[in-house]
Design an enzyme around this catalytic site. Structure first.
Site, PDB file in Angstrom:
ATOM      1  CG  ASP B  19      18.000 -23.031  -0.559  1.00 18.95           C
ATOM      2  OD1 ASP B  19      17.040 -22.917   0.230  1.00 18.95           O
ATOM      3  OD2 ASP B  19      17.909 -22.720  -1.753  1.00 18.95           O
ATOM      4  CB  SER B  20      14.741 -26.385   0.271  1.00 16.34           C
ATOM      5  OG  SER B  20      14.468 -25.143  -0.346  1.00 16.34           O
ATOM      6  CE1 TYR B  51      13.304 -29.292   1.850  1.00 13.71           C
ATOM      7  CE2 TYR B  51      14.063 -27.920   3.664  1.00 13.71           C
ATOM      8  CZ  TYR B  51      14.183 -29.059   2.895  1.00 13.71           C
ATOM      9  OH  TYR B  51      15.181 -29.962   3.185  1.00 13.71           O
ATOM     10  N   GLY B  52       8.745 -24.555   0.377  1.00 14.21           N
ATOM     11  CA  GLY B  52       7.876 -23.392   0.639  1.00 14.21           C
ATOM     12  C   GLY B  52       6.448 -23.690   1.055  1.00 14.21           C
ATOM     13  CB  CYS B  82      16.417 -22.042   2.997  1.00 16.41           C
ATOM     14  SG  CYS B  82      14.754 -22.653   2.699  1.00 16.41           S
ATOM     15  CD  GLU B 167      13.400 -24.604  -8.462  1.00 15.01           C
ATOM     16  OE1 GLU B 167      12.846 -25.695  -8.603  1.00 15.01           O
ATOM     17  OE2 GLU B 167      14.312 -24.391  -7.629  1.00 15.01           O
ATOM     18  CB  CYS B 201      11.754 -16.492  -1.406  1.00 19.39           C
ATOM     19  SG  CYS B 201      12.062 -18.024  -2.337  1.00 19.39           S
ATOM     20  CB  THR B 202      17.461 -17.615  -1.456  1.00 18.06           C
ATOM     21  OG1 THR B 202      16.939 -18.935  -1.382  1.00 18.06           O
ATOM     22  CG2 THR B 202      17.837 -17.123  -0.077  1.00 18.06           C
ATOM     23  CG  HIS B 203      13.960 -19.874  -5.840  1.00 14.69           C
ATOM     24  ND1 HIS B 203      14.157 -20.631  -4.722  1.00 14.69           N
ATOM     25  CD2 HIS B 203      14.082 -20.724  -6.896  1.00 14.69           C
ATOM     26  CE1 HIS B 203      14.373 -21.885  -5.090  1.00 14.69           C
ATOM     27  NE2 HIS B 203      14.347 -21.966  -6.389  1.00 14.69           N
TER      28      HIS B 203
END
Lengths: 283, 283
Positions: B19-20, B51-52, B82, B167, B201-203
Site C-alpha cells: 500500500d502507499s 497516492y490518491g 490500495c 490520518e 479506499c482502504t483508509h
C-alpha cells in the site's frame, strides 16, 4: 553531484526556489512582484508532497536532492520556500553538505526572516506560530526566536488539516471553517497575550481571509512572501558577488516531479497566472 | 530487476501486501484473521504517500518499484492493497511488466473482488463507489462493473479530504462529520436508488461508524478487507502451484520507506497490534 559550469564568465544564473508542492508559489509570487527583473527557476516536488508530516530523514534527503538539481541547473542561490524543509533540512545542508558540494553557493530558508519579522512587529513580545506538524515538532521557530529574541514568549500550533483544505479548496465552507477556527482558538487559548501571528506554512496565505475572521482585531497576521522578498533584496545588496551573476531578464522556469498538466493547472491558481512547466525526475 | 531465487525447492515465500501508506493494513488485518498460518510481508511507501491525488505516471512508477521490491524479497504473489494503485497501475503491470520481469509471479488488486461483491450484494442494481480522486478519475470501477454487470448503474464520489481526516484522527468532530456527510449526501443525490455502497479506499473503513450515521438503514456499506481475504483464499485453492510455495509459519514482516518509529506508531493504530518494522529505500 554534477557541478554545472555556472557561474561562468559568459553565463548568468537564475535564482532557485524550491518547495515540496505548490505553497512556495505564494513566495515566488512576491519575489516576482518585488524583483521582476530577476530570473527564477521554481522546482516543486509535487510527486512526493506534502512533506509536512514526514520524518526528519526523509525531508532532509528529498530537500538535498532538490537543492542538487537546482545547482545542476546553474543556480548560485536557492531559496527553500517551504517551512518544513527550512526547519528540518536547511541547517544540515548549510553546515554539512554545502562546504563539500558547492562552497560558493548559497541556500537560504524562510524561517530566519520570519523570526526577524516577528521580533520587529510584536509589541507584547508574545508571538504565535501556525505550521505543519513537521515544522512545529522541529522547534526551529522556538530555537531561532530564543537566539534572536530571548525575552519573547513563542507559542506554536500544528494545523495538519490546513494543507489538504487548501489543496482541495475546501476552506470556504462549514467544515473548513471548523478546522481553521479550531487551531486559532487552540493557539490563543495557550497564550492570550499573543499580538502577532505568523503563517509558517506557505499554503496558509490562501486561508488568510478565513483565518482573519476568527482573530481579534488587535492581532497582526503576517505571511512570508513579502518578508522573504525583502530579505532577498537585502541579501543581494550585501552580496554583490552573487547579485552580479544573477541573470536579470525576468525569465521564469517551472519544474515539477509530477505530471506537467496537473502542475500547470494547480499552479496557476496559486500564482494567478498561466505558466508552462517541465518534468524533472528526482532519483 | 534482481530476480530472487524464491521459489527454490528448499525455500518458501511470503505473500506481499503493498500500500502507499497505512490503509492497506486494514486489508492485511483481515488477511491475518482469515489466513493466520500464512506469512505476509507488508510494504508501505509512507515516505511518498498519499497516492490518491497523484498522476497516472507517478502512481504507476511508484507501484512498479514496490512490486519489484517485494519480488526481490521472494514474494511469488503480491496484493496491491490500495485502490489507487490497483486502479492506475495494476493492468499495465499485469500486461506489460510481468511477462518481462517475472512471468510466473502474480500481482492481484482489490478492484475486481470488490466489483464482484457489489454485483452479488445489490438488489436494486444501483451501486455507489466512494474513493480517492485518483480511483474515481481512473474509472476503473465503472469499467470493471460494465464488463461483469453491464445492467448495473454505478455512481462514483471522490472524497479527497477523507484520507487526511483519518490520518490526523479528525473525523469524530463537527468538521470531520461535515466532510463525511457532504460526500455521502452528494453521492446519494446523484442516484437515489443506490442500495449498496463500497468503501473503495482502504483508509475509509476507519470512518465506517461515522459514515453509517449518515446512511439510510436500507443501504448496505461494504469494505474491502474481508472481500479481499475471501478472494485470496479462493485464488490459492484454484492455484495450488502458488499455494504450495507459500510459507505457512504465520510470520509477519513490515517494511516502510519512512522512519521506522513513525511507521510503528501509526501502523499499530490501523492494525490494532504492536509491530516491528524495517526501513527500505525505493530508489
Amino acid at each position: 553531484m554534477k557541478n554545472s559550469s555556472c557561474p561562468a564568465s559568459n553565463s548568468k544564473c537564475s535564482i532557485g526556489v524550491f518547495d515540496s508542492g505548490y505553497g512556495g508559489l505564494t513566495v515566488l509570487d512576491e519575489l516576482i512582484n518585488n524583483m521582476p527583473e530577476y530570473d527564477f527557476i521554481y522546482l516543486g516536488d509535487n510527486a512526493r508532497a506534502p512533506y509536512g508530516t514526514r520524518s526528519f530523514d526523509v525531508i532532509y534527503e528529498y530537500t538535498l536532492q532538490a537543492v542538487e538539481k537546482l545547482f545542476s541547473m546553474g543556480c548560485q542561490l536557492v531559496i527553500l520556500a517551504c517551512n518544513t524543509a527550512s526547519a528540518k533540512a536547511l541547517r544540515t545542508i548549510q553546515q554539512r553538505d554545502l562546504p563539500r558540494l558547492a562552497p560558493n553557493r548559497r541556500v537560504l530558508g524562510v524561517i530566519r526572516p520570519s523570526v526577524e519579522a516577528l521580533g520587529a512587529l510584536s509589541q507584547s513580545k508574545h508571538v504565535g506560530v501556525l505550521g505543519t506538524v513537521g515544522t512545529v515538532r522541529s522547534e526551529s521557530y522556538l530555537m531561532e526566536m530564543a537566539k534572536l529574541y530571548p525575552d519573547f514568549i513563542v507559542t506554536q500550533e500544528a494545523c495538519p488539516t490546513w494543507v489538504p483544505l487548501v489543496e482541495n479548496r475546501e476552506f470556504e465552507n462549514e467544515g473548513g471553517r471548523y478546522f481553521i477556527k479550531k487551531h486559532i482558538d487552540s493557539l490563543l487559548a495557550k497564550d492570550r497575550q499573543i499580538d502577532t501571528l505568523i503563517l509558517a506554512c506557505t499554503h496558509y496565505p490562501i486561508l488568510k481571509t478565513e483565518i482573519r475572521n476568527f482573530l481579534p482585531d488587535n492581532i497582526q497576521l503576517i505571511s512570508q512572501g513579502q518578508i522573504v522578498a525583502n530579505r532577498l533584496i537585502d541579501y543581494l545588496e550585501r552580496h554583490p558577488e552573487i547579485d552580479k551573476v544573477c541573470s536579470k531578464k525576468g525569465e521564469l522556469k517551472f519544474y515539477t516531479t509530477e505530471s506537467i498538466s496537473d502542475f500547470e493547472e494547480k499552479a496557476s491558481v496559486f500564482l494567478n497566472r498561466k505558466l508552462k512547466a517541465q518534468h524533472i525526475a528526482m532519483n
